[in-house]
Design an enzyme around this catalytic site. Structure first.
Site, PDB file in Angstrom:
ATOM      1  N   ASP A  39     -38.667  20.970 -52.627  1.00 12.91           N
ATOM      2  CA  ASP A  39     -39.965  21.350 -53.176  1.00 12.91           C
ATOM      3  C   ASP A  39     -39.919  22.726 -53.850  1.00 12.91           C
ATOM      4  O   ASP A  39     -40.704  23.016 -54.734  1.00 12.91           O
ATOM      5  CB  ASP A  39     -41.022  21.371 -52.059  1.00 12.91           C
ATOM      6  CG  ASP A  39     -41.389  19.953 -51.638  1.00 12.91           C
ATOM      7  OD1 ASP A  39     -41.370  19.066 -52.510  1.00 12.91           O
ATOM      8  OD2 ASP A  39     -41.679  19.736 -50.447  1.00 12.91           O
TER       9      ASP A  39
ATOM     10  N   PRO B 178     -40.445  21.519 -60.249  1.00 11.08           N
ATOM     11  CA  PRO B 178     -41.295  20.529 -60.927  1.00 11.08           C
ATOM     12  C   PRO B 178     -41.355  19.263 -60.091  1.00 11.08           C
ATOM     13  O   PRO B 178     -40.386  18.936 -59.392  1.00 11.08           O
ATOM     14  CB  PRO B 178     -40.548  20.265 -62.242  1.00 11.08           C
ATOM     15  CG  PRO B 178     -39.126  20.640 -61.957  1.00 11.08           C
ATOM     16  CD  PRO B 178     -39.176  21.749 -60.935  1.00 11.08           C
ATOM     17  N   ASP B 179     -42.486  18.557 -60.134  1.00 14.44           N
ATOM     18  CA  ASP B 179     -42.565  17.264 -59.446  1.00 14.44           C
ATOM     19  C   ASP B 179     -42.137  16.179 -60.435  1.00 14.44           C
ATOM     20  O   ASP B 179     -42.866  15.848 -61.374  1.00 14.44           O
ATOM     21  CB  ASP B 179     -43.983  17.010 -58.918  1.00 14.44           C
ATOM     22  CG  ASP B 179     -43.984  15.851 -57.938  1.00 14.44           C
ATOM     23  OD1 ASP B 179     -43.502  14.759 -58.313  1.00 14.44           O
ATOM     24  OD2 ASP B 179     -44.423  16.022 -56.796  1.00 14.44           O
TER      25      ASP B 179
ATOM     26  N   PHE C 283     -41.619   7.393 -52.701  1.00 12.71           N
ATOM     27  CA  PHE C 283     -41.277   7.290 -51.292  1.00 12.71           C
ATOM     28  C   PHE C 283     -41.922   8.484 -50.585  1.00 12.71           C
ATOM     29  O   PHE C 283     -42.122   9.523 -51.200  1.00 12.71           O
ATOM     30  CB  PHE C 283     -39.756   7.339 -51.097  1.00 12.71           C
ATOM     31  CG  PHE C 283     -39.121   5.984 -51.057  1.00 12.71           C
ATOM     32  CD1 PHE C 283     -39.102   5.188 -52.191  1.00 12.71           C
ATOM     33  CD2 PHE C 283     -38.550   5.491 -49.881  1.00 12.71           C
ATOM     34  CE1 PHE C 283     -38.530   3.924 -52.166  1.00 12.71           C
ATOM     35  CE2 PHE C 283     -37.974   4.239 -49.840  1.00 12.71           C
ATOM     36  CZ  PHE C 283     -37.960   3.450 -50.977  1.00 12.71           C
TER      37      PHE C 283
ATOM     38  N   ASN D 185     -31.245  19.136 -48.124  1.00 14.69           N
ATOM     39  CA  ASN D 185     -31.755  18.375 -46.974  1.00 14.69           C
ATOM     40  C   ASN D 185     -30.767  17.271 -46.609  1.00 14.69           C
ATOM     41  O   ASN D 185     -29.702  17.159 -47.218  1.00 14.69           O
ATOM     42  CB  ASN D 185     -33.154  17.813 -47.287  1.00 14.69           C
ATOM     43  CG  ASN D 185     -33.117  16.942 -48.514  1.00 14.69           C
ATOM     44  OD1 ASN D 185     -32.478  15.895 -48.521  1.00 14.69           O
ATOM     45  ND2 ASN D 185     -33.770  17.385 -49.589  1.00 14.69           N
TER      46      ASN D 185
ATOM     47  N   LYS E 203     -50.366  11.615 -57.060  1.00 15.77           N
ATOM     48  CA  LYS E 203     -49.307  11.518 -58.080  1.00 15.77           C
ATOM     49  C   LYS E 203     -49.562  10.352 -59.031  1.00 15.77           C
ATOM     50  O   LYS E 203     -48.740  10.048 -59.874  1.00 15.77           O
ATOM     51  CB  LYS E 203     -47.941  11.369 -57.405  1.00 15.77           C
ATOM     52  CG  LYS E 203     -47.555  12.558 -56.528  1.00 15.77           C
ATOM     53  CD  LYS E 203     -46.076  12.554 -56.148  1.00 15.77           C
ATOM     54  CE  LYS E 203     -45.799  13.606 -55.085  1.00 15.77           C
ATOM     55  NZ  LYS E 203     -44.430  14.102 -55.097  1.00 15.77           N
TER      56      LYS E 203
HETATM   57  O1  PMT Z   1     -31.120   9.132 -48.724  1.00 16.80           O
HETATM   58  P1  PMT Z   1     -31.213   8.500 -47.357  1.00 16.80           P
HETATM   59  O2  PMT Z   1     -30.381   9.237 -46.325  1.00 16.80           O
HETATM   60  O3  PMT Z   1     -30.913   7.029 -47.401  1.00 16.80           O
HETATM   61  O4  PMT Z   1     -32.717   8.655 -46.841  1.00 16.80           O
HETATM   62  C1  PMT Z   1     -33.742   8.021 -47.544  1.00 16.80           C
HETATM   63  C2  PMT Z   1     -34.992   8.905 -47.619  1.00 16.80           C
HETATM   64  C3  PMT Z   1     -35.547   9.110 -46.220  1.00 16.80           C
HETATM   65  C4  PMT Z   1     -34.677  10.254 -48.252  1.00 16.80           C
HETATM   66  C5  PMT Z   1     -35.996   8.133 -48.552  1.00 16.80           C
HETATM   67  O5  PMT Z   1     -36.256   6.876 -47.970  1.00 16.80           O
HETATM   68  C6  PMT Z   1     -37.308   8.890 -48.712  1.00 16.80           C
HETATM   69  O6  PMT Z   1     -38.236   8.777 -47.928  1.00 16.80           O
HETATM   70  N1  PMT Z   1     -37.417   9.698 -49.796  1.00 16.80           N
HETATM   71  C7  PMT Z   1     -38.587  10.547 -50.091  1.00 16.80           C
HETATM   72  C8  PMT Z   1     -38.432  11.839 -49.383  1.00 16.80           C
HETATM   73  C9  PMT Z   1     -39.721  12.674 -49.389  1.00 16.80           C
HETATM   74  O7  PMT Z   1     -40.175  13.083 -48.389  1.00 16.80           O
HETATM   75  O8  PMT Z   1     -40.263  12.825 -50.525  1.00 16.80           O
HETATM   76  P2  PMT Z   1     -41.606  13.750 -50.734  1.00 16.80           P
HETATM   77  O9  PMT Z   1     -42.671  13.364 -49.792  1.00 16.80           O
HETATM   78  O10 PMT Z   1     -41.182  15.172 -50.792  1.00 16.80           O
HETATM   79  O11 PMT Z   1     -41.987  13.267 -52.172  1.00 16.80           O
HETATM   80  C10 PMT Z   1     -42.802  12.135 -52.435  1.00 16.80           C
HETATM   81  C11 PMT Z   1     -42.238  11.448 -53.658  1.00 16.80           C
HETATM   82  O12 PMT Z   1     -42.207  12.333 -54.781  1.00 16.80           O
HETATM   83  C12 PMT Z   1     -40.822  10.940 -53.490  1.00 16.80           C
HETATM   84  O13 PMT Z   1     -40.733   9.706 -54.156  1.00 16.80           O
HETATM   85  C13 PMT Z   1     -39.962  11.995 -54.190  1.00 16.80           C
HETATM   86  O14 PMT Z   1     -38.774  11.445 -54.748  1.00 16.80           O
HETATM   87  C14 PMT Z   1     -40.896  12.481 -55.275  1.00 16.80           C
HETATM   88  N2  PMT Z   1     -40.718  13.926 -55.615  1.00 16.80           N
HETATM   89  C15 PMT Z   1     -41.007  14.888 -54.695  1.00 16.80           C
HETATM   90  C16 PMT Z   1     -40.890  16.209 -55.038  1.00 16.80           C
HETATM   91  C17 PMT Z   1     -40.476  16.564 -56.359  1.00 16.80           C
HETATM   92  N3  PMT Z   1     -40.351  17.808 -56.704  1.00 16.80           N
HETATM   93  N4  PMT Z   1     -40.204  15.577 -57.237  1.00 16.80           N
HETATM   94  C18 PMT Z   1     -40.315  14.272 -56.889  1.00 16.80           C
HETATM   95  O15 PMT Z   1     -40.037  13.387 -57.712  1.00 16.80           O
END
Ligand code: PMT
Length: 405
Positions: free
Chosen positions: A281, A307-308, A325, A212, A343
């Site tokens: 994901d 895995p998350d 985030f 991404n 979570k």
């Molecule tokens: O890197 P940049 O270009 O500066 O951009 C920053 C950002 C937009 C990427 C950042 O600010 C941000 O929002 N990151 C989270 C991206 C996201 O959409 O995460 P998510 O909704 O898929 O996941 C939620 C949370 O679980 C996040 O904290 C993620 O790190 C965590 N996660 C998700 C999936 C997974 N398999 N493991 C995780 O740890």
């Protein structure tokens, strides 16, 4: 929060939001600031110099070539007096003038004459904010080192809905006090912070992968600011092209599985875990041993859930304080609240990725930070400034939850 003994020069340009500036002056003085106000010619159509004089307790400055004002405090003296120049509201016109170095009135002259940090809180119609010229000027001003507070999104005076509202006075004052608070304030002294940043890269065959647009800038800015706030930082980075913030331990990984393994190892002695990474994901059920050949008009691949990482760490009994985030393009708050709950996080920072110039792979961002019994909007600014403000919230919540136990 304090602006004690800080000299704030407030420049007001001619937009409808200027009517909020007496309240802004009150919020700044309530935090201990000394405030002097400079009005552009058109600002006087929206707010009276007399009210600003009354609330600031200082004469209001309006003209560059006013012998009596110059005799009292000349414009160069005023520029040197300021610890910060705050321009609120800033119209598209004043942004254009500042970006191109015009100095045809007192405020634009002060912008060139001051060495103080400059903060701009834009306020304009949403289409004017989106206009290419304004976005180019925003880029130029950011390169000058100017820090942006907002704009906020919502309903506008003209009836439009979108980005362009001036951030509320209370939030401008808070952001300013956070930005001016010395980074030598060691609010995270002695804490070990684990941070994930950037994308993960999930291979399909020896030459291809899915990933991404995350650049890692948000996570790296947090790592940098956490070190400045006294923390020991371990940064687990996906594939990004960024220099390592000075003083932090960096571990480079590629896939979600590798990121999880690195986090599990580093989290055992971490106090706080901040997951900014955009983790894929899904991964391919099977990575092809050889390059996948172009056969037929369609290609079907099967993926399996990764895995998350954050949830895995957050579900542990000896877990650190966990901050997630959430980058969302719709129903931002409700999706973020869902992730906070599902979570089992202590806090989540939601990004609205539809806002132009914010979020993935940009210099700026804005966050809506949510925890169990509170929330706070951190208006759009550079990722470094945002990181600083976010760390203040994290340090406060961490202290609250850990002093109760
Ligand atoms: O890197 P940049 O270009 O500066 O951009 C920053 C950002 C937009 C990427 C950042 O600010 C941000 O929002 N990151 C989270 C991206 C996201 O959409 O995460 P998510 O909704 O898929 O996941 C939620 C949370 O679980 C996040 O904290 C993620 O790190 C965590 N996660 C998700 C999936 C997974 N398999 N493991 C995780 O740890």
């Amino acid at each position: 929060m304090s602006l004690a003994n800080k000299n704030i020069l407030l420049g007001v340009s001619g937009g409808i939001a200027a009517y909020k500036t007496p309240d802004l002056v009150r919020k700044l003085t309530a935090l201990g600031a000394n405030v002097r106000v400079v009005l552009t010619g058109s600002a006087t159509e929206f707010v009276s110099p007399l009210s600003l004089q009354a609330v600031s307790g200082n004469p209001v400055h309006q003209h560059l070539l006013d012998p009596s004002a110059e005799a009292a405090m000349g414009h160069i003296e005023l520029a040197k007096w300021a610890d910060a120049l705050l321009i609120a509201p800033a119209t598209a016109n004043i942004m254009a003038k500042l970006a191109h170095g015009l100095a045809d009135d007192l405020l634009t002259t002060l912008y060139l004459a001051t060495e103080a940090n400059v903060f701009i809180a834009p306020a304009m119609n949403q289409q004017m904010w989106k206009a290419t010229a304004t976005q180019v000027n925003l880029g130029i001003l950011t390169q000058h080192g100017t820090l942006f507070i907002g704009p906020a999104s919502g309903e506008q005076a003209c009836g439009d809905v979108g980005s362009g509202r001036m951030v509320e006075p209370v939030d401008i004052a808070t952001t300013l006090s956070q930005a001016l608070s010395s980074s030598s304030e060691q609010i995270l002294a002695g804490k070990h912070i684990l941070i994930t940043a950037g994308p993960t890269r999930e291979p399909l065959d020896p030459v291809r992968y899915i990933s991404n647009h995350s650049s890692g800038k948000m996570g790296f800015a947090i790592a940098d600011m956490a070190i400045k706030a006294g923390a020991k930082v371990t940064l687990i980075a996906g594939p990004v092209a960024l220099p390592t913030p000075e003083g932090c331990k960096r571990i480079d990984v590629s896939t979600a599985d590798e990121m999880l393994a690195a986090c599990e190892q580093a989290s055992s002695d971490s106090d706080i875990f901040i997951a900014t990474a955009a983790v894929a994901d899904y991964k391919a059920v099977q990575v092809a041993e050889n390059k996948i050949k172009k056969i037929g008009d369609e290609l079907t691949l099967t993926f399996v859930k990764n895995p998350d990482i954050l949830a895995t760490i957050a579900m542990r009994t000896d877990r650190p304080f966990c901050v997630g985030f959430a980058a969302e393009s719709q129903d931002v708050e409700s999706y973020a609240r869902g992730k906070l709950k599902n979570k089992k996080l202590d806090m989540i920072a939601a990004n609205d990725i539809t806002a132009p110039g914010l979020g993935f792979n940009s210099e700026n961002n804005a966050l809506h930070v949510i925890w169990e019994d509170g929330d706070k909007h951190l208006p759009a600014t550079t990722k470094s400034e945002l990181a600083k403000a976010l760390l203040v919230l994290i340090a406060n919540q961490y202290t609250n939850t850990h002093s109760v136990q």
